[in-house]
Write a protein that holds these residues in place. Structure first.
Motif, PDB file in Angstrom:
ATOM      1  N   ASP A   1      11.139  12.370 -76.023  1.00  0.00           N
ATOM      2  CA  ASP A   1       9.708  11.861 -75.045  1.00  0.00           C
ATOM      3  C   ASP A   1       9.882  11.270 -73.392  1.00  0.00           C
ATOM      4  N   ASP A   2      11.033  10.336 -73.465  1.00  0.00           N
ATOM      5  CA  ASP A   2      10.840   8.871 -72.331  1.00  0.00           C
ATOM      6  C   ASP A   2      12.748   9.688 -71.728  1.00  0.00           C
ATOM      7  N   PHE A   3      13.717  10.451 -72.355  1.00  0.00           N
ATOM      8  CA  PHE A   3      15.005  11.070 -71.743  1.00  0.00           C
ATOM      9  C   PHE A   3      15.109  12.099 -71.850  1.00  0.00           C
ATOM     10  N   ALA A   4      16.161  12.916 -71.131  1.00  0.00           N
ATOM     11  CA  ALA A   4      17.259  13.822 -71.395  1.00  0.00           C
ATOM     12  C   ALA A   4      18.321  13.209 -71.500  1.00  0.00           C
ATOM     13  N   GLY A   5      19.340  14.213 -71.497  1.00  0.00           N
ATOM     14  CA  GLY A   5      20.575  14.038 -72.169  1.00  0.00           C
ATOM     15  C   GLY A   5      21.240  15.404 -72.606  1.00  0.00           C
ATOM     16  N   ASP A   6      22.921  15.053 -71.985  1.00  0.00           N
ATOM     17  CA  ASP A   6      23.854  15.978 -72.202  1.00  0.00           C
ATOM     18  C   ASP A   6      24.939  15.310 -72.626  1.00  0.00           C
ATOM     19  N   LEU A   7      25.517  16.304 -73.151  1.00  0.00           N
ATOM     20  CA  LEU A   7      27.057  16.195 -73.881  1.00  0.00           C
ATOM     21  C   LEU A   7      27.853  16.986 -74.006  1.00  0.00           C
ATOM     22  N   ARG A   8      29.057  16.580 -73.460  1.00  0.00           N
ATOM     23  CA  ARG A   8      30.458  17.892 -72.842  1.00  0.00           C
ATOM     24  C   ARG A   8      31.668  17.235 -72.910  1.00  0.00           C
ATOM     25  N   ALA A   9      32.054  18.172 -73.300  1.00  0.00           N
ATOM     26  CA  ALA A   9      33.754  17.409 -73.552  1.00  0.00           C
ATOM     27  C   ALA A   9      35.189  18.099 -72.454  1.00  0.00           C
ATOM     28  N   PRO A  10      35.191  17.440 -70.943  1.00  0.00           N
ATOM     29  CA  PRO A  10      36.305  18.200 -70.176  1.00  0.00           C
ATOM     30  C   PRO A  10      37.468  17.790 -70.381  1.00  0.00           C
ATOM     31  N   ALA A  11      38.380  18.483 -70.694  1.00  0.00           N
ATOM     32  CA  ALA A  11      40.105  18.736 -70.932  1.00  0.00           C
ATOM     33  C   ALA A  11      40.310  18.224 -69.493  1.00  0.00           C
ATOM     34  N   ALA A  12      41.454  17.554 -69.611  1.00  0.00           N
ATOM     35  CA  ALA A  12      42.143  17.655 -67.848  1.00  0.00           C
ATOM     36  C   ALA A  12      42.100  18.872 -67.125  1.00  0.00           C
ATOM     37  N   GLY A  13      42.272  18.410 -66.139  1.00  0.00           N
ATOM     38  CA  GLY A  13      42.228  19.098 -65.149  1.00  0.00           C
ATOM     39  C   GLY A  13      40.646  19.880 -64.472  1.00  0.00           C
ATOM     40  N   GLU A  14      39.822  19.517 -65.527  1.00  0.00           N
ATOM     41  CA  GLU A  14      38.393  19.532 -65.561  1.00  0.00           C
ATOM     42  C   GLU A  14      37.816  18.558 -64.826  1.00  0.00           C
ATOM     43  N   SER A  15      36.632  18.992 -64.171  1.00  0.00           N
ATOM     44  CA  SER A  15      35.488  17.877 -62.776  1.00  0.00           C
ATOM     45  C   SER A  15      34.102  17.969 -62.937  1.00  0.00           C
ATOM     46  N   LEU A  16      33.447  16.869 -63.582  1.00  0.00           N
ATOM     47  CA  LEU A  16      32.366  17.275 -63.137  1.00  0.00           C
ATOM     48  C   LEU A  16      31.359  16.046 -62.333  1.00  0.00           C
ATOM     49  N   ALA A  17      30.315  16.506 -62.668  1.00  0.00           N
ATOM     50  CA  ALA A  17      29.434  15.553 -60.867  1.00  0.00           C
ATOM     51  C   ALA A  17      28.658  14.864 -62.256  1.00  0.00           C
ATOM     52  N   LEU A  18      28.880  13.717 -62.358  1.00  0.00           N
ATOM     53  CA  LEU A  18      27.471  12.916 -62.667  1.00  0.00           C
ATOM     54  C   LEU A  18      26.355  12.922 -62.391  1.00  0.00           C
TER      55      LEU A  18
ATOM     56  N   LEU B   1      33.561  12.723 -61.259  1.00  0.00           N
ATOM     57  CA  LEU B   1      34.299  13.034 -62.489  1.00  0.00           C
ATOM     58  C   LEU B   1      35.974  14.185 -62.382  1.00  0.00           C
ATOM     59  N   ARG B   2      37.152  13.400 -62.872  1.00  0.00           N
ATOM     60  CA  ARG B   2      38.278  14.708 -62.572  1.00  0.00           C
ATOM     61  C   ARG B   2      38.941  13.500 -64.358  1.00  0.00           C
ATOM     62  N   VAL B   3      39.070  14.940 -64.865  1.00  0.00           N
ATOM     63  CA  VAL B   3      39.885  14.636 -65.545  1.00  0.00           C
ATOM     64  C   VAL B   3      41.311  14.525 -65.567  1.00  0.00           C
ATOM     65  N   ASP B   4      42.601  13.567 -65.466  1.00  0.00           N
ATOM     66  CA  ASP B   4      43.482  13.205 -65.167  1.00  0.00           C
ATOM     67  C   ASP B   4      44.519  14.255 -66.831  1.00  0.00           C
ATOM     68  N   ALA B   5      44.162  13.643 -67.277  1.00  0.00           N
ATOM     69  CA  ALA B   5      45.037  13.179 -68.475  1.00  0.00           C
ATOM     70  C   ALA B   5      43.982  13.200 -69.945  1.00  0.00           C
ATOM     71  N   GLY B   6      44.349  13.869 -70.847  1.00  0.00           N
ATOM     72  CA  GLY B   6      43.746  13.333 -72.157  1.00  0.00           C
ATOM     73  C   GLY B   6      42.428  14.526 -72.491  1.00  0.00           C
ATOM     74  N   ARG B   7      41.887  13.867 -73.200  1.00  0.00           N
ATOM     75  CA  ARG B   7      40.582  14.752 -73.636  1.00  0.00           C
ATOM     76  C   ARG B   7      39.336  13.288 -73.256  1.00  0.00           C
ATOM     77  N   VAL B   8      38.517  13.779 -72.904  1.00  0.00           N
ATOM     78  CA  VAL B   8      36.945  12.558 -72.871  1.00  0.00           C
ATOM     79  C   VAL B   8      35.813  13.472 -73.427  1.00  0.00           C
ATOM     80  N   VAL B   9      35.079  12.765 -73.892  1.00  0.00           N
ATOM     81  CA  VAL B   9      33.622  13.221 -74.897  1.00  0.00           C
ATOM     82  C   VAL B   9      32.714  12.189 -73.677  1.00  0.00           C
ATOM     83  N   VAL B  10      32.094  12.975 -72.581  1.00  0.00           N
ATOM     84  CA  VAL B  10      31.060  12.662 -71.686  1.00  0.00           C
ATOM     85  C   VAL B  10      29.274  12.421 -71.602  1.00  0.00           C
ATOM     86  N   ALA B  11      29.316  11.627 -73.098  1.00  0.00           N
ATOM     87  CA  ALA B  11      28.279  11.556 -72.694  1.00  0.00           C
ATOM     88  C   ALA B  11      26.582  10.669 -71.184  1.00  0.00           C
TER      89      ALA B  11
END
Length: 195
Positions: free
Chosen positions: A123-140, A179-189
């Motif tokens: 009721d108060d928030f919206a959210g997302d969970l993503r897991a970009p790998a190296a070489g991927e970009s996201l607009a936050l 956001l750009r992932v240059d190496a490794g694997r991240v989780v973005v909340a």
């Protein structure tokens, strides 16, 4: 203006599951103003890492949206009380979303797993969970974001500025960024206040 804060495991807090069957390591959370502790009734949102060591029921989190993904282990399946598979969690880094009120149970495929979870009051928030790998970009977009190195060290760039993340370290971003992932694997909340 965008603010970036580095978080390390020394900043995290262990919290028992609502059903008492395990523990989550909270990377970050928000509780009602004036709350004396970390009671479930006061929780607004929580981002954390959770080991699932055995088959068992999920906690009743009525009013919450749940997002989850596997970061270590062979995965599991989420079943409804009639035995049907509600969500298949056998692929690592594939986020799933479900209603916290749904009666569910986890059945491990082949041994324990580690998951990353984002819970928030729908009721108060919206959210997302993503897991970009190296070489991927996201607009936050403008909001509150966490970039978490869930499976070893990672290197990311935020608006072109490089950030090294040791295993299980994170960045909190308040605002927006490229956001750009240059190496490794991240989780973005990502969390957004509903107006």
């Amino acid at each position: 203006m965008t603010a970036i804060v580095a978080l390390s495991p020394a900043d995290y807090v262990d919290s028992p599951w609502k059903n008492g069957r395990g523990v989550t390591t909270d990377i970050a959370g928000l509780y009602r103003p004036g709350a004396a502790g970390r009671a479930w009734t006061d929780m607004q949102w929580r981002f954390g890492r959770t080991p699932i060591l055995e088959d068992g029921p999920y906690s009743d989190l009525t009013g919450f949206e749940r997002l989850q993904l596997v970061v270590a282990g062979n995965g599991f399946r989420i079943h409804t009380p009639d035995g049907a598979v509600h969500r298949d969690m056998s692929r690592a880094f594939l986020p799933v979303r479900y209603d916290g009120a749904t009666r569910l149970a986890a059945r491990l495929i082949d041994g324990p797993v580690d998951t990353v979870n984002l819970l928030f009051r729908r009721d108060d928030f919206a959210g997302d969970l993503r897991a970009p790998a190296a070489g991927e970009s996201l607009a936050l977009e403008a909001g509150t974001h966490f970039v978490y190195a869930a499976a070893g060290p990672a290197r990311v760039a935020l608006d072109g500025a490089a950030h090294e993340l040791a295993d299980r370290h994170a960045l909190r971003i308040d605002g927006g960024a490229a956001l750009r992932v240059d190496a490794g694997r991240v989780v973005v909340a990502s969390l957004f206040v509903k107006r």
